[in-house]
Design a protein around this motif. Structure first.
Motif, PDB file in Angstrom:
ATOM      1  N   GLU A   1      -0.752   5.896  -2.166  1.00  0.00           N
ATOM      2  CA  GLU A   1      -0.670   6.903  -1.125  1.00  0.00           C
ATOM      3  C   GLU A   1      -1.321   8.186  -1.613  1.00  0.00           C
ATOM      4  O   GLU A   1      -1.630   8.344  -2.804  1.00  0.00           O
ATOM      5  CB  GLU A   1       0.804   7.109  -0.746  1.00  0.00           C
ATOM      6  CG  GLU A   1       1.075   8.042   0.413  1.00  0.00           C
ATOM      7  CD  GLU A   1       0.360   7.672   1.683  1.00  0.00           C
ATOM      8  OE1 GLU A   1      -0.802   8.111   1.818  1.00  0.00           O
ATOM      9  OE2 GLU A   1       0.937   6.953   2.516  1.00  0.00           O
ATOM     10  N   PHE A   2      -1.555   9.096  -0.701  1.00  0.00           N
ATOM     11  CA  PHE A   2      -2.198  10.372  -1.035  1.00  0.00           C
ATOM     12  C   PHE A   2      -1.394  11.102  -2.107  1.00  0.00           C
ATOM     13  O   PHE A   2      -0.162  11.154  -2.069  1.00  0.00           O
ATOM     14  CB  PHE A   2      -2.299  11.232   0.220  1.00  0.00           C
ATOM     15  CG  PHE A   2      -2.984  12.535   0.003  1.00  0.00           C
ATOM     16  CD1 PHE A   2      -4.340  12.581  -0.273  1.00  0.00           C
ATOM     17  CD2 PHE A   2      -2.281  13.730   0.051  1.00  0.00           C
ATOM     18  CE1 PHE A   2      -4.990  13.777  -0.479  1.00  0.00           C
ATOM     19  CE2 PHE A   2      -2.920  14.927  -0.166  1.00  0.00           C
ATOM     20  CZ  PHE A   2      -4.285  14.958  -0.432  1.00  0.00           C
TER      21      PHE A   2
ATOM     22  N   LYS B   1     -12.621  -0.285   7.871  1.00  0.00           N
ATOM     23  CA  LYS B   1     -11.740   0.738   8.436  1.00  0.00           C
ATOM     24  C   LYS B   1     -11.374   1.822   7.424  1.00  0.00           C
ATOM     25  O   LYS B   1     -10.356   2.499   7.574  1.00  0.00           O
ATOM     26  CB  LYS B   1     -10.453   0.108   8.983  1.00  0.00           C
ATOM     27  CG  LYS B   1     -10.679  -1.037   9.959  1.00  0.00           C
ATOM     28  CD  LYS B   1     -11.431  -0.587  11.190  1.00  0.00           C
ATOM     29  CE  LYS B   1     -11.620  -1.729  12.175  1.00  0.00           C
ATOM     30  NZ  LYS B   1     -12.423  -1.356  13.351  1.00  0.00           N
ATOM     31  N   SER B   2     -12.172   2.004   6.408  1.00  0.00           N
ATOM     32  CA  SER B   2     -11.967   3.074   5.431  1.00  0.00           C
ATOM     33  C   SER B   2     -13.319   3.586   4.976  1.00  0.00           C
ATOM     34  O   SER B   2     -14.312   2.858   4.999  1.00  0.00           O
ATOM     35  CB  SER B   2     -11.176   2.578   4.222  1.00  0.00           C
ATOM     36  OG  SER B   2      -9.860   2.239   4.572  1.00  0.00           O
ATOM     37  N   LEU B   3     -13.342   4.844   4.553  1.00  0.00           N
ATOM     38  CA  LEU B   3     -14.555   5.433   3.994  1.00  0.00           C
ATOM     39  C   LEU B   3     -14.503   5.363   2.472  1.00  0.00           C
ATOM     40  O   LEU B   3     -13.466   5.659   1.865  1.00  0.00           O
ATOM     41  CB  LEU B   3     -14.672   6.902   4.400  1.00  0.00           C
ATOM     42  CG  LEU B   3     -15.413   7.250   5.684  1.00  0.00           C
ATOM     43  CD1 LEU B   3     -15.306   8.744   5.944  1.00  0.00           C
ATOM     44  CD2 LEU B   3     -16.870   6.837   5.618  1.00  0.00           C
ATOM     45  N   PHE B   4     -15.612   4.971   1.877  1.00  0.00           N
ATOM     46  CA  PHE B   4     -15.763   5.082   0.426  1.00  0.00           C
ATOM     47  C   PHE B   4     -16.685   6.270   0.156  1.00  0.00           C
ATOM     48  O   PHE B   4     -17.748   6.400   0.762  1.00  0.00           O
ATOM     49  CB  PHE B   4     -16.353   3.803  -0.158  1.00  0.00           C
ATOM     50  CG  PHE B   4     -15.336   2.722  -0.352  1.00  0.00           C
ATOM     51  CD1 PHE B   4     -14.614   2.636  -1.530  1.00  0.00           C
ATOM     52  CD2 PHE B   4     -15.087   1.800   0.647  1.00  0.00           C
ATOM     53  CE1 PHE B   4     -13.668   1.643  -1.716  1.00  0.00           C
ATOM     54  CE2 PHE B   4     -14.146   0.810   0.483  1.00  0.00           C
ATOM     55  CZ  PHE B   4     -13.428   0.725  -0.704  1.00  0.00           C
TER      56      PHE B   4
ATOM     57  N   LEU C   1     -13.772   7.523  -4.250  1.00  0.00           N
ATOM     58  CA  LEU C   1     -12.516   7.689  -3.544  1.00  0.00           C
ATOM     59  C   LEU C   1     -12.556   6.875  -2.258  1.00  0.00           C
ATOM     60  O   LEU C   1     -13.618   6.674  -1.665  1.00  0.00           O
ATOM     61  CB  LEU C   1     -12.258   9.162  -3.221  1.00  0.00           C
ATOM     62  CG  LEU C   1     -12.117  10.097  -4.435  1.00  0.00           C
ATOM     63  CD1 LEU C   1     -13.447  10.784  -4.702  1.00  0.00           C
ATOM     64  CD2 LEU C   1     -11.015  11.115  -4.203  1.00  0.00           C
ATOM     65  N   LYS C   2     -11.374   6.445  -1.842  1.00  0.00           N
ATOM     66  CA  LYS C   2     -11.266   5.641  -0.635  1.00  0.00           C
ATOM     67  C   LYS C   2     -10.288   6.311   0.318  1.00  0.00           C
ATOM     68  O   LYS C   2      -9.242   6.809  -0.095  1.00  0.00           O
ATOM     69  CB  LYS C   2     -10.781   4.234  -0.963  1.00  0.00           C
ATOM     70  CG  LYS C   2     -10.664   3.324   0.245  1.00  0.00           C
ATOM     71  CD  LYS C   2      -9.993   2.014  -0.132  1.00  0.00           C
ATOM     72  CE  LYS C   2      -9.717   1.179   1.100  1.00  0.00           C
ATOM     73  NZ  LYS C   2      -8.940  -0.026   0.787  1.00  0.00           N
ATOM     74  N   SER C   3     -10.660   6.323   1.604  1.00  0.00           N
ATOM     75  CA  SER C   3      -9.855   7.039   2.593  1.00  0.00           C
ATOM     76  C   SER C   3      -8.824   6.129   3.238  1.00  0.00           C
ATOM     77  O   SER C   3      -8.858   4.903   3.091  1.00  0.00           O
ATOM     78  CB  SER C   3     -10.764   7.617   3.684  1.00  0.00           C
ATOM     79  OG  SER C   3     -11.151   6.595   4.579  1.00  0.00           O
ATOM     80  N   ASN C   4      -7.943   6.780   3.993  1.00  0.00           N
ATOM     81  CA  ASN C   4      -7.076   6.030   4.895  1.00  0.00           C
ATOM     82  C   ASN C   4      -7.879   5.629   6.132  1.00  0.00           C
ATOM     83  O   ASN C   4      -9.088   5.854   6.212  1.00  0.00           O
ATOM     84  CB  ASN C   4      -5.838   6.846   5.261  1.00  0.00           C
ATOM     85  CG  ASN C   4      -6.207   8.144   5.965  1.00  0.00           C
ATOM     86  OD1 ASN C   4      -7.383   8.527   6.007  1.00  0.00           O
ATOM     87  ND2 ASN C   4      -5.226   8.834   6.507  1.00  0.00           N
ATOM     88  N   SER C   5      -7.188   5.051   7.130  1.00  0.00           N
ATOM     89  CA  SER C   5      -7.905   4.452   8.254  1.00  0.00           C
ATOM     90  C   SER C   5      -8.588   5.468   9.156  1.00  0.00           C
ATOM     91  O   SER C   5      -9.500   5.111   9.896  1.00  0.00           O
ATOM     92  CB  SER C   5      -6.948   3.598   9.091  1.00  0.00           C
ATOM     93  OG  SER C   5      -5.867   4.373   9.543  1.00  0.00           O
ATOM     94  N   ASN C   6      -8.177   6.738   9.136  1.00  0.00           N
ATOM     95  CA  ASN C   6      -8.894   7.725   9.957  1.00  0.00           C
ATOM     96  C   ASN C   6      -9.803   8.624   9.125  1.00  0.00           C
ATOM     97  O   ASN C   6     -10.328   9.606   9.625  1.00  0.00           O
ATOM     98  CB  ASN C   6      -7.916   8.558  10.794  1.00  0.00           C
ATOM     99  CG  ASN C   6      -6.993   9.404   9.944  1.00  0.00           C
ATOM    100  OD1 ASN C   6      -7.200   9.538   8.740  1.00  0.00           O
ATOM    101  ND2 ASN C   6      -5.972   9.972  10.554  1.00  0.00           N
TER     102      ASN C   6
END
Length: 1466
Positions: free
Chosen positions: A1256-1257, A957-960, A978-983
């Motif tokens: 967090e961001f 549920k995250s993008l690398f 970098l790793k994203s949030n769920s969207n």
């Protein structure tokens, strides 16, 4: 004068005989009988003159003993009692008239007399509550399903109980089993032949009582007993053990016993079929692995099947009435796709019917516009197809040249696509019995139309075929009901569009027709004769309209039609001819024989007169071909003379064959299954031995890939040839040696399909994992612009995209790439877009987009020769719904797009900033820009090019994402992950100085390995990188070095022993084949890698091999199940293997066959001398012969252990949960093979801790492992949305919960100051109680006021002049008037609650339909296995009222149960 000559006398005698015959031949006769209502059942006792008419509205049974000429009510049965009549299918003397009470009636003399019998409970309201035994000696063995209710009304608790009798209810019925859904004798069909005990009974029943009402489907099982469940009660395991639960239905279909079972472990309603031929051995039915070919509850139908194959029609999309027909092999376990887009109705019945008595012939209707129907709910356009080879091939029906009036058809019948014949079928029935055919051999009739698709029934005409569907003629304008009599020598029609008083009939097989007026104006409702079509008498059922002039009500009549008088002569042998049931030529034989019947000649003026004698089928054996055989070792079959050697098994000094077997129904002479003497050198190895086989290729290998879940592999060589092995590389065959191949593609969503691309328009494809290769013509040659030639659709496996060269011949001035779409696997094509670089379907397995959307990268200016994108002619991104008919530009200048898990990612160039922008979408339509920390924003790095982004894997549920941070060309490439949030829109730093060596561990979420650059400062100058390996066990939140082993494989200590020493491994960027991953899905937690122990990664040639059994926590050097290693640094003639996951290793010499001890591997190699390549097949399958045992109920006695990847660390949880996996014990000497995969087991959800959070961001971790704000940035604004019904929302902190974590409570680092949520939960319970009481208080005040005014209050007088007994002004009406205010109050509370509990995503616009999961407790099986005629038509169901009284009858929708005879819908 001379007398007449002999010839003249003979002529006169002949003419006189003809005259006499014509005088003697008379018109038909008739008789009319009146009834009050249409029948719920109307049937003949088989092979008798007796018939039964059930008026279920009236509750009476009427019987005829003279083929329907006269009728009498069954006087032995009290009037108004009967709800249904069921005839005994195996004893034509018996029938049973059932009531809705406990007393029922039986006839043993075909309706002449009826005697009562009692059963303790009333019959269950199911289609067929009775089941019968087929053995003549046990015809009295009958099962009756009943319903018992405790209590009445809504509070009643009911369950079905099945009773049995051994003497057809002459004895007292005894309880068989309770809580049943269906019980049936194993010997309940004459086709289902086996040697099981005669009293074997199967029951679908629940194994646990339900105290609350409905049962849980997980408690439904298939039980069996050989003593009527007295002492013997067995749970059928169906070959899968204790997991054989969730049984929905059981039925006997032809020679197969079939069980439908729902997978209760999942919520997707997926179903499984299990089949047996002998009542002992059950096998799971395997369907093609296409994602869309899954059985779902209420979404598949077992259609009419033959004795040599089972037919199943499967709905491919939710809420669809379009299916795909699959046909099985002879034992019902393996299915292949036979016909796509079959027409179904909402009840699950399918437009498919076999032609009675003719092998291999069937008619089906398909939907020609499936995408319009499923996407835009357009009206269906239907087309009729016929098969003459049991579903292997289908073709259109050829329309007749002339209509019934002798005029030519209005279209060109030679063009079968635009002018074919199309027929109304099973989903639109208009008569009793079968739709098209009867036991009259070869005669087929139907109502249809001629054109490109099927018209309305009322606009149809009536057609006849006398050769089982090969040729057709129109026999009448308009729609008619039809029937066959006297084995087809009498054909009868009656108008089915309007009121009529006559029938039309033919005595010469449809050549000429006469009319007979029976004198009653009626609307025809049915036309029947005896079930075997051997009688010359017919019954016409109709409704007579109301006569207002005579004041006569409408009525129902049966017109008895007798055609005996139409012909006086009985046919002799000379009046018959041999009629072959199949067309001559290649299709003349089926299942190894030709089929023929003796049939009356068309011009013979006689009647057959063989009443009750069915037409006799004759067979002539044919010479066997490959079509008469099936391969019973599917995983090793290759259709080549050189490949059968491997299918011999060594037993001592003998080699025994394991190869072809003839299809069981085939009767041709033995050929392919003859035993053949073979050399034991090519036999399957004996137990404990290993063998290998070499195959040299004359050219280097460029591409190779297996079909998923198959033993078939394809190899493409540098000389443009493609080779195939069907047995894991043991033998090889070249595919179409005459062709030059450029590439091959495996279908991404259908494991059985692959496509071979040639250097021109010809494309070869397979739909059966390479058993057969067919070809289609692509619209253009394959493209030379670097675009992928083929793309596939996950929603429909026949939808493919092709990108090819257009106008690229000669000067190629306008050469460009063009994308085209096919909706039928390459037969027809339509242009999608021109001047493209890339086109693909938007939808993916997890990417939830419109399945009709196509995304294309295409040039803005579409002219001239296609070149490279530029600022003058950039590449724009266009999306088009409805397969690109509705286009919309998304971005004007893109670098590219890609799909990863649930994300669609687009790299968009922003010219003003001269930088890339990442755009992310979850639905293919709405995009959001990716936000990066300021110091990693592309705008701050002007050197960033189109290579700046590398999207890594996404499974949690995250993008690398890897972002290049070095400054080439002076420095080598490295960057940050970098790793994203769920969207996928906010990215945070996960690790710095990575090299794109990123790989996730297969089968274990959140574990990944990377290599980082440890000398970035030095490397920027020297250009030489020093790499170190890192691992994460919490999805990138923390990264640690790999713990090195303490000793090497020889037991010696490593030279590097300090704390700076770690294990470093070679990874993705150094692999020759990216598929050579560290891990394997078949052996969870086991990793293998090449590397070294030291401070940095050494050269590959200086490395060793390492293995981990615990997902990378600990490692050991080694010189699963079986592990095989080969030295890839220098020429070798041996390999190493281990059967205990690396604990011990053995050497196997590839040149000399050793006698050592374990599955099959394929080694591709380059010869030490010479050119080309080698394929070396190494077979370990006989090394370990015992299959591992897995017992979930008794795990202490099997070969597996429960293991967690966190066993060797302090934290016992991963992603907020403790997850256990089944892993084979290291010392267990067994193979896993085809054991079913067991899902991971979540032991518990854990309390949240720091490892469950990430920064967090705009926050990064400092040297204290704390998340701190990046200098010069601001935190994100607070999200005040209340989620999941929570009472509070929280201010943001420096942390956020890892999206994949399921931790509960504990340390919530992501929650700042709490704030009360508005809405339902923001108020206390006292507040809502007060709100509820306000309406009541108001009502009470109003009531008290009027009570005082009414004078009824004690101590008050009436002063208004109204009499004391009169009502007050309003009274009860005013009190009721306050009720809406109370409802308004409740509605307000409900709206508050809904608004605070509904998932906000459900309100998003344009998201299409939401799936509503079916209640798993709801029993939605609908099937009848022995029905006939109009079963349940106007059937009367009586609901019990108070005190047992009956309320009004409930009339179900008329359901012709003949559908139940031939189709079983789940």
């Amino acid at each position: 004068m001379a007398g007449p000559s002999c010839s003249q006398i003979y002529l006169w005698l002949s003419l006189w005989a003809i005259f006499l015959a014509s005088c003697l031949a008379q018109k038909p006769s008739h008789a009319v009988s009146d009834f009050k209502n249409l029948p719920a059942r109307l049937f003949f006792f088989d092979d008798t003159l007796a018939a039964v008419y059930l008026d279920a509205m009236e509750g009476n049974v009427y019987v005829s003993q003279d083929e329907g000429k006269t009728w009498k009510r069954a006087e032995d049965i009290p009037s108004g009692k009967i709800t249904t009549v069921i005839e005994h299918p195996f004893d034509t003397r018996y029938a049973f008239a059932l009531t809705d009470e406990t007393t029922h009636y039986r006839t043993e003399d075909r309706g002449r007399s009826w005697r009562p019998f009692k059963v303790q409970d009333p019959p269950a309201r199911v289609g067929r509550p009775m089941s019968f035994h087929s053995d003549p000696a046990k015809y009295g063995h009958i099962l009756l399903q009943t319903t018992r209710c405790d209590g009445r009304g809504w509070g009643a608790k009911c369950k079905d109980i099945t009773y049995y009798t051994k003497q057809a209810f002459s004895d007292d019925a005894k309880e068989l089993l309770s809580d049943t859904m269906r019980c049936q004798f194993a010997h309940g069909s004459k086709d289902f032949k086996h040697d099981a005990p005669l009293d074997l009974v199967y029951c679908v029943a629940f194994d646990a009582e339900s105290a609350t009402g409905p049962h849980h489907l997980a408690n439904s099982r298939l039980f069996s007993s050989t003593d009527f469940f007295d002492k013997d009660k067995k749970i059928e395991r169906l070959g899968i053990g204790r997991e054989a639960r969730g049984v929905v239905a059981f039925a006997i279909v032809s020679k197969f016993a079939v069980v439908a079972l729902r997978d209760t472990s999942k919520g997707n309603g997926e179903m499984h079929l299990f089949v047996t031929l002998d009542s002992r051995n059950w096998a799971k039915a395997h369907f093609p692995h296409a994602s869309s070919a899954k059985l779902r509850e209420n979404a598949y139908t077992v259609v009419e099947s033959t004795t040599h194959s089972l037919g199943v029609d499967v709905v491919m999309q939710d809420r669809s009435t379009i299916g795909t027909l699959f046909v099985s092999n002879s034992n019902g376990t393996y299915f292949v796709e036979s016909l796509k887009d079959t027409n179904r109705n909402e009840m699950g019945f399918v437009d498919y019917e076999r032609i009675y008595g003719v092998d291999g012939v069937g008619l089906a209707n398909v939907v020609t516009n499936p995408e319009d129907v499923e996407n835009r709910r357009a009206a269906k356009r239907l087309k009729t197809l016929v098969t003459f080879d049991d579903g292997r091939a289908w073709q259109g029906l050829r329309a007749p040249v002339y209509d019934a009036n002798g005029d030519r058809m209005s279209c060109d019948v030679s063009d079968i696509d635009k002018c074919g014949l199309h027929m109304h079928s099973v989903t639109n029935p208009h008569n009793f019995g079968r739709v098209f055919s009867s036991p009259a051999p070869g005669f087929v009739m139907g109502v249809g139309s001629v054109g490109s698709n099927l018209g309305a029934y009322d606009d149809g005409d009536t057609f006849l075929s006398t050769d089982a569907g090969i040729s057709w003629k129109m026999v009448a304008k308009g729609a008619h009901k039809y029937e066959f009599g006297d084995q087809g020598s009498i054909l009868v029609l009656v108008d089915d569009e309007q009121v009529t008083s006559n029938v039309r009939y033919s005595l010469d097989l449809g050549k000429t027709w006469d009319t007979y007026d029976f004198g009653v104006n009626m609307r025809a409702r049915g036309l029947i004769t005896m079930p075997d079509s051997t009688s010359q008498k017919f019954l016409l059922l109709g409704q007579v309209p109301r006569d207002t002039k005579k004041n006569q009500a409408s009525k129902v009549v049966i017109v008895y039609l007798d055609f005996v008088a139409t012909r006086k002569k009985k046919c002799t042998d000379s009046d018959f001819e041999k009629w072959y049931a199949r067309p001559p030529g290649a299709r003349a034989c089926l299942m190894g024989h030709k089929q023929w019947y003796k049939r009356r000649k068309p011009d013979a003026d006689c009647y057959v007169g063989e009443k009750f004698n069915d037409p006799v089928e004759h067979e002539e054996n044919c010479e066997c071909t490959k079509e008469d055989y099936e391969w019973y070792l599917l995983e090793t079959y290759v259709p080549s003379s050189s490949t059968s050697d491997y299918n011999f098994v060594r037993h001592g000094d003998k080699c025994e064959p394991a190869g072809f077997e003839r299809t069981p129904a085939g009767v041709c002479g033995v050929k392919l299954d003859d035993k053949v003497e073979k050399s034991c050198s090519k036999a399957k190895p004996a137990e404990g031995e290993i063998m290998h086989q070499k195959f040299p290729f004359t050219s280097g290998i460029l591409q190779h890939a297996y079909f998923k879940d198959s033993s078939t592999i394809l190899v493409r060589l540098a000389d443009h040839t493609i080779w195939q092995s069907r047995n894991e590389g043991f033998t090889w065959d070249q595919i179409h040696p005459e062709m030059k191949f450029l590439a091959f593609y495996h279908h991404k969503y259908s494991n059985e399909r692959a496509f071979l691309i040639t250097d021109h328009e010809t494309v070869f494809y397979t739909t059966d994992t390479g058993r057969t290769w067919n070809r289609f013509k692509a619209p253009t040659p394959p493209n030379t612009f670097g675009a992928q030639a083929l793309r596939f659709n996950p929603a429909d496996t026949d939808y493919i995209l092709w990108v090819g060269n257009m106008n690229c011949v000669g000067t190629a001035q306008y050469c460009h790439a063009e994308a085209q779409l096919s909706r039928d696997n390459g037969r027809k094509w339509a242009v999608v877009e021109k001047y493209v670089r890339n086109c693909a379907f938007a939808k993916d397995r997890e990417l939830d987009t419109d399945p009709t959307e196509i995304i294309c990268e295409s040039f803005t200016t579409k002219k001239g020769r296609q070149g490279m994108p530029s600022s003058a002619n950039p590449m724009e991104l266009v999306v088009g719904s409805n397969y690109f008919k509705n286009k919309k530009k998304l971005f004007e200048q893109v670098v590219g797009f890609a799909k990863f898990s649930e994300f669609l990612v687009v790299a968009n160039m922003v010219p003003e900033r001269r930088s890339l922008e990442l755009q992310v979408s979850l639905d293919g339509t709405h995009f959001a820009p990716g936000e990066f920390p300021p110091n990693m924003n592309p705008e701050t790095h002007p050197y960033l090019s189109s290579e700046a982004y590398t999207i890594l894997e996404s499974t949690t549920k995250s993008l690398f994402l890897h972002m290049t941070m070095s400054e080439p060309p002076a420095a080598p490439f490295w960057g940050n992950i970098l790793k994203s949030n769920s969207n996928g829109t906010y990215f945070n730093l996960a690790v710095e100085n990575d090299t794109v060596d990123f790989e996730k561990v297969i089968g274990l979420d959140g574990i990944a390995l990377i290599n980082i650059v440890s000398n970035t400062g030095e490397a920027a100058v020297s250009g030489t990188k020093k790499l170190q390996s890192r691992i994460t066990h919490n999805d990138g939140s923390t990264w640690k070095p790999l713990s090195p082993p303490t000793t090497d494989s020889q037991g010696n200590k490593y030279a590097c022993e300090g704390t700076k020493c770690a294990l470093h491994i070679h990874s993705y960027t150094e692999r020759r084949d990216p598929r050579a991953t560290f891990s394997s899905p078949s052996i969870v937690g086991v990793l293998m890698a090449v590397g070294n122990v030291g401070e940095t990664l050494a050269e590959y040639k200086d490395s060793d091999t390492f293995l981990s059994r615990d997902a990378g926590f600990t490692w050991e050097e080694t010189p699963g199940s079986l592990i095989v290693m080969v030295n890839d640094e220098e020429p070798v003639d041996f390999l190493l293997y281990s059967t205990d996951e690396g604990a011990n290793w053995r050497e196997y010499n590839i040149v000399n066959v050793p006698s050592d001890t374990s599955r099959r591997f394929l080694l591709f190699a380059i010869p030490a001398k010479g050119n080309g390549a080698l394929a070396i097949h190494v077979d370990f399958s006989s090394l370990v012969t015992r299959q591992c045992s897995l017992d979930l109920q008794n795990p202490a006695n099997d070969d597996f252990e429960l293991w967690s990847p966190s066993e060797d660390r302090n934290e016992k949880c991963l992603f907020g949960r403790q997850t256990l996996y089944h892993r084979r014990l290291r010392e267990a000497q067994c193979y896993i093979g085809d054991l079913p995969k067991v899902d991971s087991k979540i032991q518990k959800n854990c309390a949240c801790s720091k490892v469950d959070f990430e920064c967090e961001f705009n926050y990064v971790k400092n040297d204290k492992d704390e998340c701190v704000l990046v200098e010069g940035t601001k935190p994100l604004a607070d999200d005040e949305m209340c989620k999941d019904g929570e009472e509070y929302w929280y201010e943001r902190t420096a942390y956020r919960l890892i999206p994949y974590s399921s931790c509960e409570g504990g340390q919530r680092l992501d929650r700042g100051t709490a704030h009360k949520c508005p809405g339902f939960k923001s108020k206390s319970a006292w507040f809502w109680l007060f709100m509820l009481l306000i309406p009541f208080a108001f009502t009470s005040l109003v009531g008290y006021y009027y009570y005082r005014r009414s004078g009824l209050a004690r101590g008050c007088e009436e002063t208004t002049g109204r009499s004391p007994g009169s009502a007050p002004d309003s009274g009860i009406l005013d009190t009721l008037a306050s009720v809406p205010w109370y409802l308004v109050g409740l509605a307000g509370i409900a709206i508050e609650w809904v608004s605070t509990h509904l998932d906000s995503t459900s309100w998003r616009a344009g998201r299409g339909y939401r799936n509503l999961p079916a209640d798993e407790d709801a029993q939605i099986l609908r099937f009848e296995d022995e029905g006939d005629l109009f079963d349940l038509l106007w059937a009367k169901f009586i609901e019990p009222g108070p005190g047992g009284a009956s309320s009004c009858p409930v009339l179900p929708f008329p359901t012709p149960s003949f559908l139940g005879d031939h189709q079983w819908k789940v």
